[in-house]
Design an enzyme around this catalytic site. Structure first.
Site, mmCIF file in Angstrom:
data_model
loop_
_atom_site.group_PDB
_atom_site.id
_atom_site.type_symbol
_atom_site.label_atom_id
_atom_site.label_comp_id
_atom_site.label_asym_id
_atom_site.label_seq_id
_atom_site.Cartn_x
_atom_site.Cartn_y
_atom_site.Cartn_z
ATOM 1 N N SER A 1 33.197 -5.012 -42.906
ATOM 2 C CA SER A 1 32.515 -4.873 -44.188
ATOM 3 C C SER A 1 33.541 -4.885 -45.325
ATOM 4 O O SER A 1 34.318 -5.826 -45.449
ATOM 5 C CB SER A 1 31.666 -3.593 -44.186
ATOM 6 O OG SER A 1 30.820 -3.536 -45.318
ATOM 7 N N GLU B 1 29.671 -12.960 -42.818
ATOM 8 C CA GLU B 1 28.440 -12.181 -42.748
ATOM 9 C C GLU B 1 28.295 -11.450 -44.064
ATOM 10 O O GLU B 1 29.240 -11.384 -44.846
ATOM 11 C CB GLU B 1 28.469 -11.196 -41.571
ATOM 12 C CG GLU B 1 29.603 -10.187 -41.594
ATOM 13 C CD GLU B 1 29.352 -8.952 -42.451
ATOM 14 O OE1 GLU B 1 28.177 -8.661 -42.765
ATOM 15 O OE2 GLU B 1 30.329 -8.283 -42.814
ATOM 16 N N HIS C 1 26.268 -6.293 -40.249
ATOM 17 C CA HIS C 1 25.760 -4.960 -40.578
ATOM 18 C C HIS C 1 24.552 -4.523 -39.752
ATOM 19 O O HIS C 1 23.882 -3.556 -40.090
ATOM 20 C CB HIS C 1 25.441 -4.886 -42.073
ATOM 21 C CG HIS C 1 26.676 -4.792 -42.910
ATOM 22 N ND1 HIS C 1 27.533 -5.856 -43.087
ATOM 23 C CD2 HIS C 1 27.222 -3.756 -43.608
ATOM 24 C CE1 HIS C 1 28.543 -5.487 -43.863
ATOM 25 N NE2 HIS C 1 28.378 -4.211 -44.189
#
Length: 327
Positions: free
Chosen positions: A116, A233, A303
């Site tokens: 992330s 992503e 996620h």
């Protein structure tokens, strides 16, 4: 760029837990304890950065830049530490990039793992030093009570063994597991979405798309070397809808060095992202630079859970029914 390869994990090694983004305070005590016990069950010792404490918590649920940078540098300088895991992601790890000593990091290579927002840290260190870093679970990810056997299995394959043949998970989840560890909702996995077929092999580059594009035009931008496999992503917080993903991916595709990209691998979207297979196909078909490139989506990283561990700077082979990584 000359690769610097850290030592693989082995039984008896010490891992250091740090918080370069959001504070450890937001992680429940049960999650911390489960994670610690699971790492110890792998034969690893767990230690924490001296500033990775509950009292280091400001109005942004983070802490001072200098303290976050200090914990990173302490971990790299400590000869007893063999791997560094981030507590969790957030939004501000790019703040600390000018405060790191990249010569020290280069001369003390070790595993660094997170995902992330940690994309900024992984990518900058890779760009500045050549160190292979790892897009994989946070320390808190290992504290998930249910549904992360796949995550742990692939983390061990990649960090201990140095390679993994990736297959789709049987099921996945997008629930708020950290609020309720017992009552979980799991969804049957319909497998990878092969949006454009083909085979490719190259160096893995990428991460969280919204964070990755923050490095464009900075001294920490990571180049697409010849024969690159790009993986991306994004979380639903960054995606109002498919338009945001389209424009961010398009921005990468317009870089001069995108000509070196040989395939694109896309992680699973959260339900709130509102990106279906049909929308994603539309996006891919509307980015001219992706024409004729293999594109595989709905892969287990991002996620949702579970997730694989990907070596940033490692080698990836992509086919319609195969993804293999090694470093």
């Amino acid at each position: 760029m000359q690769n610097i390869i850290p030592q693989k994990l082995k039984v008896g090694d010490e891992i250091r837990v740090i918080a370069p983004s959001t504070s450890i305070k937001i992680i429940g005590v049960d999650c911390r304890q489960i994670a610690k016990e699971r790492f110890e069950a792998m034969g690893l010792k767990v230690s924490f950065g001296k500033n990775t404490t509950d009292d280091n918590f400001d109005m942004f649920a983070s802490s001072e830049i200098e303290k976050r940078a200090e914990d990173i540098m302490d971990a790299f300088k400590d000869n007893n530490v063999k791997a560094i895991f981030t507590v969790i992601g957030g939004f501000n790890s790019n703040q600390i990039l000018p405060f790191l000593d990249y010569d020290v990091i280069r001369n003390n290579p070790k595993i660094l793992c997170g995902y992330s927002d940690i994309t900024a840290l992984l990518g900058a260190i890779r760009a500045k030093t050549g160190l292979v870093t790892f897009y994989g679970p946070h320390y808190s990810s290992i504290g998930m009570l249910k549904g992360n056997e796949y995550t742990i299995d692939y983390m061990k394959k990649v960090l201990f063994d140095g390679c993994a043949d990736i297959v789709p998970s049987v099921e996945w989840s997008d629930d708020l597991w950290f609020l309720d560890q017992e009552n979980r909702t799991f969804i049957k996995n319909d497998g990878w979405w092969v949006l454009q077929g083909g085979k490719a092999k190259g160096e893995l580059v990428g991460g969280n798309l919204g964070t990755y594009v923050l490095l464009n035009g900075t001294p920490y931008q990571l180049s697409f070397a010849e024969n690159t496999i790009l993986f991306v992503e994004d979380c639903h917080y960054s995606l109002a809808d498919h338009e945001v993903f389209l424009r961010q991916l398009q921005s990468l595709a317009q870089r001069d060095d995108f000509k070196n990209v040989r395939a694109v691998v896309i992680g699973r979207f959260q339900k709130a992202s509102n990106i279906s297979r049909e929308k994603l196909e539309f996006i891919i078909n509307n980015i001219p630079q992706l024409k004729n490139l293999p594109v595989i989506a709905n892969v287990d990283f991002g996620h949702t859970t579970p997730i694989v561990t990907l070596p940033l700077g490692g080698i990836c082979e992509v086919d319609i029914n195969k993804i293999r990584v090694e470093w």
